[in-house]
Enzyme design. Structure first.
Site, PDB file in Angstrom:
ATOM      1  N   ASP A 105       0.823  -1.214   0.000  1.00 30.42           N
ATOM      2  CA  ASP A 105       0.000   0.000   0.000  1.00 30.42           C
ATOM      3  C   ASP A 105       0.850   1.254   0.000  1.00 30.42           C
ATOM      4  OD1 ASP A 105      -2.182   1.700   0.211  1.00 30.42           O
ATOM      5  OD2 ASP A 105      -2.260   1.570   2.384  1.00 30.42           O
ATOM      6  N   ASP A 330      -1.807   5.742  -6.151  1.00 31.44           N
ATOM      7  CA  ASP A 330      -2.157   4.823  -5.074  1.00 31.44           C
ATOM      8  C   ASP A 330      -2.254   3.394  -5.591  1.00 31.44           C
ATOM      9  OD1 ASP A 330      -2.932   3.874  -2.581  1.00 31.44           O
ATOM     10  OD2 ASP A 330      -5.038   4.258  -2.947  1.00 31.44           O
TER      11      ASP A 330
END
Length: 454
Positions: A105, A330
Site C-alpha cells: 500500500d 495509489d
C-alpha cells in the site's frame, strides 16, 4: 618474454583483479519482492467500486483530521485495511522467520501485522498471525522511546516511569468503526535480494496488532491478508526504513492479473537494472502537501483525448490551502477517481467519440458501458495526461475501459464526490508501466519499458 613485458602483464593482471573486486563490492543490488494475487479480487467491478469508495472515505477522513489539527507528526491510518488492495507481498518476519501475507500500500506508512501472544500455538492455523513468543528477536518499543511518538497512542494510557516493561501501545481507528490495537515493536525481517540470496534487516519498526475488530480488517474483503505493508513517504514506512540502504527509491510494475497465466508483478526496493536507463523514463515531480507526509502527489496540468486538449481549469487539479485536492498515485485503489469537473469533461468526450452501441444492461456504478459483441478488437479513443515536468502519461485503452460483463466494457473512471479529498490514479491505470518512486530527488518516473524484466 622480456622483463618489461612480464612486468606489464603482471600489472595488467593486478589491475584486472582489482577492477573485478571493486565491481563486486560496488555492484548495485536491490530487493526483489513478488507481488502476489490470491485470486481475482474483488470478484466484480461493482464490488471493486464499493471497496474503493470505502477506502477513499478513510483516506479523506484522515486528511480532514490533519487539516483541522494542523498536525504533521502522526502517520495516516492505512486505507489498505479497507480491503481494496489487490497486490500482496510475502514477508518473512522474526527469528526463525515466519511467513506473512501483507497488502502492498503506497497510501499508508505503518507496517503492521496480526499478532498472537500464544505460548502453545499448535491450535492456530499456520501463517494466520505473527507468533511473537516464537521469535527470539521480537521486542516492543518502550513507551518513552522517541519512536513511540511517531504513531497514534491510545487515549488515557499513561507511560509508567517505574515499570521496566512498558510497551509502546498504538491504536488505529477507521471510518467504518474498525480498529487495530497493539504494540509498536521492532523485529528482524528477511527479504530476497536481486542476487537471489536472503538479506536480513534488524530493527524493522512495525505494529504488532493483538486486537482487531470491524469489517474492514476481519471480514472477507481483507482477502486473508495478515496485515499491511505501508510504502508511503513517512519515516516509518517500509520504503523509508529499508530504502536508505538502497538509494532511497523503490519501483514496481503492476501486471494485468486477469490474464491467464497470470504474469508476475514485482516490488523492487533499490536501484533496479530495469529502471537504470533514465533515457527511457519520463519523470514528474512529487508534489508536497503540508498537511500530510504520506501520499505520493503528482501534478496534472491537462488531459487530452485523441490529442485534443479538454477545457479543464488548472485549479481543478490544485491543492488548496486546507490540503484538499491534488492527485495521488495509489497502489491500493483499483479504479481511477478524478475531480468532478474534470470527470464530466472526460465522460462527455468519450460519449461523443465512442461509436459502439450502449450496453443493454449497464454495470451498476459506471456511467459509460458499451456492447462489444461481434467486435474482435474494439477500438477506443486514446487518453493521455500531461503532468508537471513536461511528461506525458499515455495509458493504453485497456487500462481505462475494462470488462464488467460478457461483451460489456465500461469506462473505469469515477467522479470524486467527496467535498474534500484528492483525485486518485488507481492500480488499473498503472498496469503495464514501470513506476519508480525516487524519494531523494522527489520525483516519480514511469516507462512502458522494463515491465516484467526486473
Amino acid at each position: 618474454m622480456a622483463v618489461r613485458e612480464l612486468i606489464f602483464f603482471f600489472l595488467l593482471l593486478l589491475s584486472s583483479a582489482a577492477s573485478d573486486a571493486v565491481n563486486r563490492r560496488t555492484k548495485i543490488e536491490y530487493l526483489k519482492l513478488p507481488l502476489l494475487h490470491k485470486d481475482t479480487f474483488p470478484p466484480t467491478p461493482s464490488q471493486s467500486l464499493s471497496s474503493d469508495i470505502r477506502r477513499l472515505n478513510t483516506l479523506y477522513s484522515s486528511l480532514r483530521h490533519r487539516s483541522i489539527t494542523r498536525s504533521a507528526k502522526l502517520p495516516l491510518t492505512s486505507g489498505a485495511s479497507t480491503g481494496s488492495g489487490q497486490y500482496f507481498v510475502d514477508l518473512r518476519l522474526g527469528t526463525p522467520p515466519q511467513r506473512l501475507l501483507l497488502v502492498a500500500d503506497t497510501g499508508s506508512d505503518l507496517v503492521w501485522v496480526s499478532c498472537s501472544a500464544c505460548r502453545n500455538c499448535s491450535s492456530r492455523p499456520r501463517n494466520s498471525a505473527f507468533l511473537a513468543r516464537h521469535s527470539s528477536t521480537y521486542l516492543p518499543y518502550h513507551c518513552y522511546d522517541k519512536k513511540c511518538r511517531l504513531i497514534p497512542n491510545p487515549r488515557g494510557v499513561v507511560c509508567n516511569h517505574t515499570r521496566l516493561h512498558s510497551p509502546c501501545r498504538y491504536e488505529y481507528s477507521y471510518s467504518d468503526g474498525s480498529e487495530t490495537k497493539g504494540f509498536f515493536s521492532t523485529e528482524t525481517t528477511t527479504l530476497n535480494a536481486s542476487s537471489g540470496r536472503p538479506v536480513k534487516f534488524n530493527n524493522l519498526a512495525f505494529g504488532c496488532s493483538f486486537k482487531a475488530s470491524g469489517p474492514s480488517i476481519t471480514g472477507p474483503s481483507f482477502n486473508g491478508a495478515q496485515g499491511v505493508m505501508g510504502l508511503g513517504r513517512g519515516s516509518i514506512s517500509l520504503a523509508s526504513q529499508l530504502g536508505r540502504r538502497f538509494g532511497n527509491k523503490f519501483s514496481y510494475c503492476l501486471m494485468d492479473y486477469t490474464l491467464s497465466p497470470t504474469p508476475t508483478s514485482y516490488l523492487l526496493i533499490g536501484r533496479s537494472t530495469a529502471v537504470n536507463d533514465s533515457k527511457k523514463m519520463n519523470y514528474t515531480p512529487m508534489i508536497s502537501n503540508p498537511f500530510t507526509s504520506t501520499f505520493y502527489y503528482i501534478g496534472i496540468e491537462s488531459v487530452y483525448i485523441e490529442n485534443v486538449k479538454l477545457p479543464i481549469r488548472s485549479s481543478v487539479w490544485a491543492i488548496d490551502k486546507l490540503g484538499n485536492g491534488g492527485t495521488v498515485m495509489d497502489s491500493g485503489t483499483t479504479l481511477t477517481f478524478l475531480a468532478k469537473p474534470a470527470y464530466r469533461r472526460i465522460l462527455q468526450a468519450f460519449k461523443r467519440l465512442v461509436k459502439l452501441p450502449e450496453a443493454n444492461e449497464p454495470t451498476v456504478g459506471f456511467d459509460l458501458c458499451v456492447n462489444v459483441s461481434g467486435e474482435s478488437g474494439p477500438s477506443f479513443p486514446k487518453m493521455s495526461f500531461k503532468l508537471s515536468g513536461n511528461s506525458i502519461l499515455s495509458p493504453p485503452p485497456g487500462n481505462y475501459f475494462i470488462d464488467t460483463a460478457e461483451d460489456v466494457k465500461c469506462l473505469a473512471l469515477q467522479p470524486l464526490t467527496a467535498p474534500s479529498g484528492f483525485s486518485v490514479i488507481g492500480n488499473l491505470m498503472q498496469q503495464g508501466f514501470m513506476f519508480e518512486f525516487d524519494r531523494d530527488r522527489s520525483r516519480i518516473g514511469f516507462s512502458r519499458h522494463g515491465c516484467g524484466k526486473p
